[in-house]
Design an enzyme around this catalytic site. Structure first.
Site, PDB file in Angstrom:
ATOM      1  N   LYS A   1       0.812  -1.214   0.000  1.00  0.00           N
ATOM      2  CA  LYS A   1       0.000   0.000   0.000  1.00  0.00           C
ATOM      3  C   LYS A   1       0.853   1.276   0.000  1.00  0.00           C
ATOM      4  O   LYS A   1       0.359   2.353  -0.294  1.00  0.00           O
ATOM      5  CB  LYS A   1      -0.979   0.017   1.178  1.00  0.00           C
ATOM      6  CG  LYS A   1      -0.372   0.109   2.553  1.00  0.00           C
ATOM      7  CD  LYS A   1      -1.463   0.035   3.620  1.00  0.00           C
ATOM      8  CE  LYS A   1      -0.915   0.030   5.029  1.00  0.00           C
ATOM      9  NZ  LYS A   1      -0.233   1.256   5.421  1.00  0.00           N
ATOM     10  N   ASP A   2       2.148   1.149   0.326  1.00  0.00           N
ATOM     11  CA  ASP A   2       3.041   2.322   0.304  1.00  0.00           C
ATOM     12  C   ASP A   2       3.646   2.583  -1.079  1.00  0.00           C
ATOM     13  O   ASP A   2       4.260   3.625  -1.292  1.00  0.00           O
ATOM     14  CB  ASP A   2       4.205   2.134   1.294  1.00  0.00           C
ATOM     15  CG  ASP A   2       3.733   2.101   2.741  1.00  0.00           C
ATOM     16  OD1 ASP A   2       2.670   2.690   3.031  1.00  0.00           O
ATOM     17  OD2 ASP A   2       4.432   1.494   3.575  1.00  0.00           O
TER      18      ASP A   2
ATOM     19  N   ARG B   1      -8.227   8.217   4.398  1.00  0.00           N
ATOM     20  CA  ARG B   1      -9.178   7.174   3.960  1.00  0.00           C
ATOM     21  C   ARG B   1     -10.000   6.660   5.133  1.00  0.00           C
ATOM     22  O   ARG B   1     -11.230   6.521   5.051  1.00  0.00           O
ATOM     23  CB  ARG B   1      -8.400   6.007   3.327  1.00  0.00           C
ATOM     24  CG  ARG B   1      -9.232   4.751   3.095  1.00  0.00           C
ATOM     25  CD  ARG B   1      -8.359   3.562   2.723  1.00  0.00           C
ATOM     26  NE  ARG B   1      -7.420   3.200   3.768  1.00  0.00           N
ATOM     27  CZ  ARG B   1      -7.730   2.438   4.819  1.00  0.00           C
ATOM     28  NH1 ARG B   1      -8.955   1.974   4.984  1.00  0.00           N
ATOM     29  NH2 ARG B   1      -6.822   2.142   5.725  1.00  0.00           N
ATOM     30  N   ARG B   2      -9.316   6.350   6.242  1.00  0.00           N
ATOM     31  CA  ARG B   2     -10.045   5.865   7.417  1.00  0.00           C
ATOM     32  C   ARG B   2     -10.959   6.953   7.981  1.00  0.00           C
ATOM     33  O   ARG B   2     -12.096   6.684   8.355  1.00  0.00           O
ATOM     34  CB  ARG B   2      -9.061   5.392   8.492  1.00  0.00           C
ATOM     35  CG  ARG B   2      -8.325   4.114   8.113  1.00  0.00           C
ATOM     36  CD  ARG B   2      -7.360   3.676   9.211  1.00  0.00           C
ATOM     37  NE  ARG B   2      -6.670   2.444   8.857  1.00  0.00           N
ATOM     38  CZ  ARG B   2      -5.359   2.262   8.949  1.00  0.00           C
ATOM     39  NH1 ARG B   2      -4.577   3.246   9.382  1.00  0.00           N
ATOM     40  NH2 ARG B   2      -4.814   1.111   8.621  1.00  0.00           N
TER      41      ARG B   2
ATOM     42  N   ARG C   1       0.493  10.261  14.119  1.00  0.00           N
ATOM     43  CA  ARG C   1       1.578   9.574  13.434  1.00  0.00           C
ATOM     44  C   ARG C   1       2.308   8.716  14.445  1.00  0.00           C
ATOM     45  O   ARG C   1       1.996   8.727  15.617  1.00  0.00           O
ATOM     46  CB  ARG C   1       2.548  10.581  12.806  1.00  0.00           C
ATOM     47  CG  ARG C   1       2.039  11.107  11.471  1.00  0.00           C
ATOM     48  CD  ARG C   1       3.143  11.287  10.453  1.00  0.00           C
ATOM     49  NE  ARG C   1       3.941  10.086  10.229  1.00  0.00           N
ATOM     50  CZ  ARG C   1       5.096  10.079   9.603  1.00  0.00           C
ATOM     51  NH1 ARG C   1       5.608  11.211   9.164  1.00  0.00           N
ATOM     52  NH2 ARG C   1       5.776   8.973   9.417  1.00  0.00           N
TER      53      ARG C   1
ATOM     54  N   ARG D   1       1.155   4.745  18.810  1.00  0.00           N
ATOM     55  CA  ARG D   1      -0.279   4.912  18.545  1.00  0.00           C
ATOM     56  C   ARG D   1      -1.127   4.240  19.624  1.00  0.00           C
ATOM     57  O   ARG D   1      -2.065   4.835  20.139  1.00  0.00           O
ATOM     58  CB  ARG D   1      -0.618   4.356  17.161  1.00  0.00           C
ATOM     59  CG  ARG D   1       0.032   5.178  16.051  1.00  0.00           C
ATOM     60  CD  ARG D   1      -0.312   4.658  14.668  1.00  0.00           C
ATOM     61  NE  ARG D   1       0.483   5.368  13.666  1.00  0.00           N
ATOM     62  CZ  ARG D   1       0.033   5.727  12.475  1.00  0.00           C
ATOM     63  NH1 ARG D   1      -1.196   5.450  12.120  1.00  0.00           N
ATOM     64  NH2 ARG D   1       0.814   6.368  11.631  1.00  0.00           N
TER      65      ARG D   1
ATOM     66  N   CYS E   1      -1.037   7.505  -2.399  1.00  0.00           N
ATOM     67  CA  CYS E   1      -1.251   6.580  -1.279  1.00  0.00           C
ATOM     68  C   CYS E   1      -1.990   7.222  -0.110  1.00  0.00           C
ATOM     69  O   CYS E   1      -2.604   6.533   0.685  1.00  0.00           O
ATOM     70  CB  CYS E   1       0.091   6.064  -0.740  1.00  0.00           C
ATOM     71  SG  CYS E   1       1.200   5.430  -1.973  1.00  0.00           S
TER      72      CYS E   1
END
Length: 327
Positions: free
Chosen positions: A83-84, A137-138, A159, A165, A252
């Site tokens: 995905k990166d 996106r989330r 981040r 996190r 991305c």
């Protein structure tokens, strides 16, 4: 290959997650080649920048340094989170293998072992549940879902690595964080997940849960060896997802979710379904569509599936929901 051949050098980011997934690939490559594999740690711009991914562009920030090391011959191959990867593939590098995909879903780590739908109800009267994520996106999909179901949430941009996190939740600074299930599985922390978000609720990032093994295009022997780790169904799925992303001209870090999955009749795989969503990060406007077609048997067929769905989404106004488009 000769047993006396030197170790193959695998370029990897230094993060705990990157090292874990590269270590797993190293074992598999060693098995198929009969050669030892050593990890070469490389720091990328995305690892050292303190800006949010959406600000630094997202596209390629974790990838460029690894690709530079490949092109300079400092490493023999590299492992990326698919995905990166930018959707444009450099001519002098090749994706030699896309192994079987891990769980593509997003996962919630919440206080008090709460499910996502219970978070808002558990907050003090009048206060929104604070949910951390670094992904537009989330944010777009969580806010859209909350709006549709009367849930009171606030998405907070964050981040940092997995420890950082999850630490926000443990310290009480956030009610929950959303992370990729695949990453938590790979570092052995899936037991901390309090809820998995169904792909019917939140579509993952294109390529989420899949790895890309990349090497120089002139290494035919290595390409052939690494190719033994390739999973054709995963490759077809992520090719369709990334083709859609490219056709939307989105990077991305754009608020685009996409997932291609196989539809089977008993044991026989019949079709591939591609679902995608684009939305504003506040969740007020979304375009969500799907298409189903024969399982792609070529790279071109998989790309066509993605392009066709992207064209339908653009016709319904998707471009206006993405903010700045990648060029």
């Amino acid at each position: 290959m000769s047993e006396k051949a030197p170790p193959l050098r695998l370029g990897t980011r230094r993060s705990k997650l990157a090292m874990a997934q590269s270590g797993q690939v190293a074992q598999a490559v060693s098995q198929v080649t009969g050669r030892p594999v050593e990890l070469v740690e490389i720091t990328t711009y995305g690892d050292i920048s303190r800006e949010h991914l959406a600000q630094i562009g997202g596209t390629g920030v974790f990838v460029t340094a690894l690709r530079d090391a490949l092109l300079r011959g400092e490493v023999d191959f590299a492992v990326h989170s698919l995905k990166d990867l930018p959707t444009t593939q450099p001519e002098d590098l090749v994706l030699a293998a896309v192994p079987v995909r891990e769980d593509p879903r997003d996962a919630v780590v919440a206080r008090d072992a709460l499910k996502f739908t219970d978070l808002a109800a558990s907050c003090a009267h009048g206060s929104a549940a604070r949910i951390g994520t670094g992904s537009p996106r989330r944010m777009a999909q969580l806010n859209a879902y909350a709006r549709a179901h009367g849930l009171d949430i606030e998405t907070v941009p964050i981040r940092g690595n997995v420890d950082t996190r999850i630490g926000y939740v443990r310290k009480g600074e956030l009610d929950a964080v959303v992370l990729a299930a695949a990453g938590l599985n790979r570092i052995g922390r899936s037991d901390e997940v309090t809820d998995f978000l169904s792909v019917d609720t939140v579509l993952p990032a294109p390529g989420q849960g899949a790895l890309a093994i990349e090497c120089a295009a002139d290494r035919a022997d290595l390409i052939a060896a690494l190719g033994r780790l390739d999973d054709p169904f995963t490759r077809a799925a992520v090719t369709a997802e990334r083709s859609l992303l490219a056709a939307l001209e989105a990077g991305c870090s754009a608020p685009v979710g996409a997932l291609a999955d196989l539809l089977a009749d008993g044991q026989i795989v019949k079709e591939m379904r591609l679902r995608a969503v684009v939305g504003t990060t506040d969740g007020t406007r979304t375009v969500q569509l799907s298409t189903t077609g024969p399982v792609p048997h070529t790279h071109e067929q998989a790309e066509a599936l993605g392009r066709e769905l992207a064209a339908e989404m653009l016709a319904q106004g998707a471009a206006g929901l993405m903010g700045e488009r990648a060029h």
